[in-house]
Design an enzyme around this catalytic site. Sequence first.
Site, PDB file in Angstrom:
ATOM      1  N   THR A 132      57.419  -5.008 -54.450  1.00 25.29           N
ATOM      2  CA  THR A 132      57.010  -6.164 -53.957  1.00 25.29           C
ATOM      3  C   THR A 132      58.670  -7.063 -53.841  1.00 25.29           C
ATOM      4  O   THR A 132      59.265  -6.974 -54.898  1.00 25.29           O
ATOM      5  CB  THR A 132      56.387  -7.182 -54.498  1.00 25.29           C
ATOM      6  OG1 THR A 132      55.058  -6.548 -54.725  1.00 25.29           O
ATOM      7  CG2 THR A 132      55.938  -8.532 -53.835  1.00 25.29           C
ATOM      8  N   GLU A 161      52.931  -2.820 -50.428  1.00 28.34           N
ATOM      9  CA  GLU A 161      51.569  -2.229 -51.344  1.00 28.34           C
ATOM     10  C   GLU A 161      50.561  -3.284 -51.503  1.00 28.34           C
ATOM     11  O   GLU A 161      50.707  -4.184 -51.798  1.00 28.34           O
ATOM     12  CB  GLU A 161      51.818  -1.572 -52.636  1.00 28.34           C
ATOM     13  CG  GLU A 161      51.079  -0.819 -53.281  1.00 28.34           C
ATOM     14  CD  GLU A 161      50.341   0.291 -52.133  1.00 28.34           C
ATOM     15  OE1 GLU A 161      51.190   1.450 -52.041  1.00 28.34           O
ATOM     16  OE2 GLU A 161      49.221   0.268 -51.635  1.00 28.34           O
ATOM     17  N   GLU A 165      45.216  -3.348 -58.899  1.00 25.90           N
ATOM     18  CA  GLU A 165      45.039  -2.344 -59.875  1.00 25.90           C
ATOM     19  C   GLU A 165      43.523  -2.307 -60.337  1.00 25.90           C
ATOM     20  O   GLU A 165      42.716  -3.318 -60.187  1.00 25.90           O
ATOM     21  CB  GLU A 165      45.728  -2.876 -61.046  1.00 25.90           C
ATOM     22  CG  GLU A 165      47.300  -2.686 -60.819  1.00 25.90           C
ATOM     23  CD  GLU A 165      48.515  -3.249 -61.915  1.00 25.90           C
ATOM     24  OE1 GLU A 165      47.887  -3.378 -63.082  1.00 25.90           O
ATOM     25  OE2 GLU A 165      49.563  -3.464 -61.414  1.00 25.90           O
ATOM     26  N   THR A 222      52.649 -13.731 -48.344  1.00 22.79           N
ATOM     27  CA  THR A 222      51.588 -14.269 -47.906  1.00 22.79           C
ATOM     28  C   THR A 222      50.211 -14.122 -48.239  1.00 22.79           C
ATOM     29  O   THR A 222      49.481 -14.916 -48.789  1.00 22.79           O
ATOM     30  CB  THR A 222      51.861 -14.441 -46.357  1.00 22.79           C
ATOM     31  OG1 THR A 222      53.224 -14.692 -46.021  1.00 22.79           O
ATOM     32  CG2 THR A 222      50.727 -15.476 -45.821  1.00 22.79           C
ATOM     33  N   PHE A 226      47.978 -16.416 -50.606  1.00 23.21           N
ATOM     34  CA  PHE A 226      46.552 -16.586 -50.073  1.00 23.21           C
ATOM     35  C   PHE A 226      45.546 -16.123 -50.966  1.00 23.21           C
ATOM     36  O   PHE A 226      44.629 -16.961 -51.348  1.00 23.21           O
ATOM     37  CB  PHE A 226      46.183 -16.073 -48.604  1.00 23.21           C
ATOM     38  CG  PHE A 226      46.649 -16.885 -47.686  1.00 23.21           C
ATOM     39  CD1 PHE A 226      48.146 -17.244 -47.460  1.00 23.21           C
ATOM     40  CD2 PHE A 226      45.820 -17.530 -46.440  1.00 23.21           C
ATOM     41  CE1 PHE A 226      48.376 -17.926 -46.169  1.00 23.21           C
ATOM     42  CE2 PHE A 226      46.272 -18.090 -45.364  1.00 23.21           C
ATOM     43  CZ  PHE A 226      47.788 -18.373 -45.251  1.00 23.21           C
ATOM     44  N   SER A 269      37.682 -18.345 -63.296  1.00 22.48           N
ATOM     45  CA  SER A 269      38.125 -17.385 -64.637  1.00 22.48           C
ATOM     46  C   SER A 269      39.257 -18.372 -65.291  1.00 22.48           C
ATOM     47  O   SER A 269      39.445 -19.434 -65.002  1.00 22.48           O
ATOM     48  CB  SER A 269      38.911 -16.252 -64.116  1.00 22.48           C
ATOM     49  OG  SER A 269      40.429 -16.661 -63.311  1.00 22.48           O
ATOM     50  N   CYS A 276      51.861  -9.350 -59.881  1.00 17.36           N
ATOM     51  CA  CYS A 276      52.300  -9.708 -58.580  1.00 17.36           C
ATOM     52  C   CYS A 276      52.125 -11.344 -57.933  1.00 17.36           C
ATOM     53  O   CYS A 276      53.119 -11.822 -57.460  1.00 17.36           O
ATOM     54  CB  CYS A 276      51.564  -9.065 -57.358  1.00 17.36           C
ATOM     55  SG  CYS A 276      51.879  -7.308 -57.280  1.00 17.36           S
TER      56      CYS A 276
HETATM   57  C1  UDX Z   1      47.027  -8.245 -56.467  1.00 16.93           C
HETATM   58  C2  UDX Z   1      46.548  -8.112 -54.875  1.00 16.93           C
HETATM   59  O1  UDX Z   1      45.084  -7.893 -54.758  1.00 16.93           O
HETATM   60  C3  UDX Z   1      47.134  -6.800 -54.406  1.00 16.93           C
HETATM   61  O2  UDX Z   1      46.805  -6.694 -52.853  1.00 16.93           O
HETATM   62  C4  UDX Z   1      48.526  -6.657 -54.405  1.00 16.93           C
HETATM   63  O3  UDX Z   1      49.114  -5.397 -53.856  1.00 16.93           O
HETATM   64  C5  UDX Z   1      49.090  -6.932 -55.853  1.00 16.93           C
HETATM   65  O4  UDX Z   1      48.476  -8.179 -56.529  1.00 16.93           O
HETATM   66  P1  UDX Z   1      46.243  -7.179 -58.585  1.00 16.93           P
HETATM   67  O5  UDX Z   1      47.165  -8.082 -59.356  1.00 16.93           O
HETATM   68  O6  UDX Z   1      46.314  -5.780 -59.134  1.00 16.93           O
HETATM   69  O7  UDX Z   1      46.438  -7.064 -57.096  1.00 16.93           O
HETATM   70  O8  UDX Z   1      44.995  -7.697 -58.973  1.00 16.93           O
HETATM   71  P2  UDX Z   1      43.742  -8.763 -58.266  1.00 16.93           P
HETATM   72  O9  UDX Z   1      42.496  -7.930 -58.274  1.00 16.93           O
HETATM   73  O10 UDX Z   1      44.357  -9.362 -56.938  1.00 16.93           O
HETATM   74  O11 UDX Z   1      43.667 -10.156 -59.385  1.00 16.93           O
HETATM   75  C6  UDX Z   1      44.733 -10.715 -59.593  1.00 16.93           C
HETATM   76  C7  UDX Z   1      44.125 -11.853 -60.776  1.00 16.93           C
HETATM   77  O12 UDX Z   1      43.258 -12.593 -60.227  1.00 16.93           O
HETATM   78  C8  UDX Z   1      43.535 -11.124 -62.055  1.00 16.93           C
HETATM   79  O13 UDX Z   1      43.856 -11.586 -63.192  1.00 16.93           O
HETATM   80  C9  UDX Z   1      42.203 -11.456 -61.670  1.00 16.93           C
HETATM   81  O14 UDX Z   1      41.475 -11.441 -62.780  1.00 16.93           O
HETATM   82  C10 UDX Z   1      42.244 -12.794 -61.138  1.00 16.93           C
HETATM   83  N1  UDX Z   1      41.087 -13.181 -60.234  1.00 16.93           N
HETATM   84  C11 UDX Z   1      40.630 -12.345 -58.960  1.00 16.93           C
HETATM   85  C12 UDX Z   1      40.286 -14.270 -60.443  1.00 16.93           C
HETATM   86  O15 UDX Z   1      40.389 -14.860 -61.385  1.00 16.93           O
HETATM   87  N2  UDX Z   1      39.136 -14.390 -59.831  1.00 16.93           N
HETATM   88  C13 UDX Z   1      38.919 -13.752 -58.390  1.00 16.93           C
HETATM   89  O16 UDX Z   1      37.914 -14.336 -57.885  1.00 16.93           O
HETATM   90  C14 UDX Z   1      39.706 -12.709 -58.290  1.00 16.93           C
HETATM   91  P1  ADP Z   2      55.114  -1.542 -60.545  1.00 20.43           P
HETATM   92  O1  ADP Z   2      53.998  -2.239 -60.953  1.00 20.43           O
HETATM   93  O2  ADP Z   2      56.052  -2.164 -59.542  1.00 20.43           O
HETATM   94  O3  ADP Z   2      54.958  -0.014 -60.232  1.00 20.43           O
HETATM   95  P2  ADP Z   2      56.348  -0.678 -63.076  1.00 20.43           P
HETATM   96  O4  ADP Z   2      57.092  -1.480 -64.073  1.00 20.43           O
HETATM   97  O5  ADP Z   2      54.930  -0.143 -63.588  1.00 20.43           O
HETATM   98  O6  ADP Z   2      56.231  -1.457 -61.816  1.00 20.43           O
HETATM   99  O7  ADP Z   2      57.159   0.693 -62.668  1.00 20.43           O
HETATM  100  C1  ADP Z   2      58.494   0.586 -62.217  1.00 20.43           C
HETATM  101  C2  ADP Z   2      59.160   1.925 -62.617  1.00 20.43           C
HETATM  102  O8  ADP Z   2      60.613   1.830 -62.165  1.00 20.43           O
HETATM  103  C3  ADP Z   2      59.480   1.883 -64.172  1.00 20.43           C
HETATM  104  O9  ADP Z   2      58.874   3.016 -64.670  1.00 20.43           O
HETATM  105  C4  ADP Z   2      60.927   2.074 -64.573  1.00 20.43           C
HETATM  106  O10 ADP Z   2      61.477   2.924 -65.649  1.00 20.43           O
HETATM  107  C5  ADP Z   2      61.391   2.492 -63.022  1.00 20.43           C
HETATM  108  N1  ADP Z   2      62.803   2.505 -62.600  1.00 20.43           N
HETATM  109  C6  ADP Z   2      63.447   1.165 -62.644  1.00 20.43           C
HETATM  110  N2  ADP Z   2      64.877   1.491 -62.333  1.00 20.43           N
HETATM  111  C7  ADP Z   2      64.914   2.781 -61.886  1.00 20.43           C
HETATM  112  C8  ADP Z   2      65.943   3.490 -61.555  1.00 20.43           C
HETATM  113  N3  ADP Z   2      66.947   3.011 -61.224  1.00 20.43           N
HETATM  114  N4  ADP Z   2      65.546   4.945 -61.470  1.00 20.43           N
HETATM  115  C9  ADP Z   2      64.358   5.344 -61.593  1.00 20.43           C
HETATM  116  N5  ADP Z   2      63.361   4.696 -62.055  1.00 20.43           N
HETATM  117  C10 ADP Z   2      63.694   3.317 -62.305  1.00 20.43           C
END
Ligand code: UDX
Ligand code: ADP
EC number: 1.1.1.22
Length: 467
Positions: A132, A161, A165, A222, A226, A269, A276
Amino acid sequence: MIKNICCIGAGYVGGPTMAVIALKNPNINVTVVDINKNRIDAWNSEDLSSLPIYEPGLDEVVAEARGRNLFFSTDVDKAITESEMIFISVNTPTKTYGKGKGMAADLKYIELCARQIAEIAKTDKIVVEKSTLPVRTSEALKSILDNTGNGVKFQILSNPEFLAEGTAISDLLSPDRVLIGGGTDEEGTNAVNALVSIYEAWVPSDKIITTNVWSSELSKLTANAFLAQRVSSINAMSELCEVTGADVNEVAKAIGMDSRIGSKFLKASVGFGGSCFQKDILNLVYIARSYGLNQVADYWEQVIIMNDYQKNRFAKKILTTLYNTVSGKKIAFLGWAFKKDTNDTRESAAIYVADALLDEQANIAVYDPKVVKEQMYNDLANLNTRKVEEIEAGISVFSEVYELCKDAHAIAILTEWDEFKEYDWKMIYENMKKPAFLFDGRNILNGENMENIGFVYNGIGISKNIE
Ligand code: UDX
Ligand code: ADP
């Protein structure tokens, strides 16, 4: 035709995304590299339950593709040299220092990658932003690549992406859409088409949309803004429900049936977490402010302010309900991850609620099915609010729920893990101190049933004693 892909960064985004790309494109070699050797070793582990991230279904995908055309390695240079397409999936945390501290994304890891690619690459490359990123990062990437490279040509694409998760594998296997931003000249279009054809191996063409780079980058921010806004909106209503006699679950159901609103992301919640939402909104706020758009910035910032308020409000409710003191009292936390089905704890509400209760000298006991003790201690240490010894003294970690809740004054549910619903709540109640308080930060239990057992039940957005 792309034959070799590499992905720099083997984390929550890079790992699952590349595993699915490899699964669906058996003729393309996919190498995921990371500087963190422990992480790569874990990805290569024979025991599939030891993969570095927990994600339902990931083990099966890795089992099928790993060693066939999916490889994990620490040799970044070799992977760059051999690939025609390079994804950058390194972390982009919020800056903790200098200009934009606490707001802007820290792009140092991205920049290091770009410099490394520029130094190593001897043939033309397509570089894909997967992390991101704030809008206009690709411009910075291009400038570094073009000015420090060996004269080879780089095309920069943005391919944000949208996986969440906990559902990453199903989100990747059947995405709502795939977004690819790129240049509009001939070379740009060729690069975009090369990436489109990789996704077309399993995603219907009408779900793959192409835009210019800026639209793609901004769409990611965005979308997250949202989604987070919906959570903050329903959470804002949850407090109003508590004082008026409404029930937020009923309100959410009623408004969710309006097709213009829709039923998803309306679950009140203890507050949203994850890597993110907060980061992306802070980015948006920072960008808006840097263009002098203060009203736009304030508007989005309120989503974060509301979320911080919701986390604090939950901690405060525990304190006030327990007669204004939790000092020396055992408070059992169910869950530490920011949502169910992940071992990720970044920005998890549990961290902030724990911190607030530690200020009040509570004894916090935690159980999470997938998060290890060291991670919990690290999360609290990273707040820089207290010494490590104080954290270790204040937080005890359990591997089993009945021991966790024994002699507790209160239970707080921080994550909506399914197994929490299946517990023998009567037995838990019997072994607690009385009155036995239950704070359901995810509204996953039936309040009436819990009160019948004897608990003093508090959900989010569910009023007490108001007719
Ligand atoms: C989010 C986006 O959904 C995903 O598209 C983007 O690429 C990365 O960020 P993520 O952070 O993995 O994904 O989880 P998400 O399911 O979006 O939940 C985010 C947070 O909001 C969590 O803490 C979840 O518990 C909370 N949540 C979600 C609520 O509290 N209420 C809801 O109705 C939905
Ligand atoms: P995301 O949720 O965005 O995937 P993470 O922290 O889980 O974030 O993963 C990012 C990964 O990128 C880490 O495992 C980190 O070690 C790796 N990383 C950061 N900088 C470099 C780099 N210069 N070369 C290779 N790997 C890197």
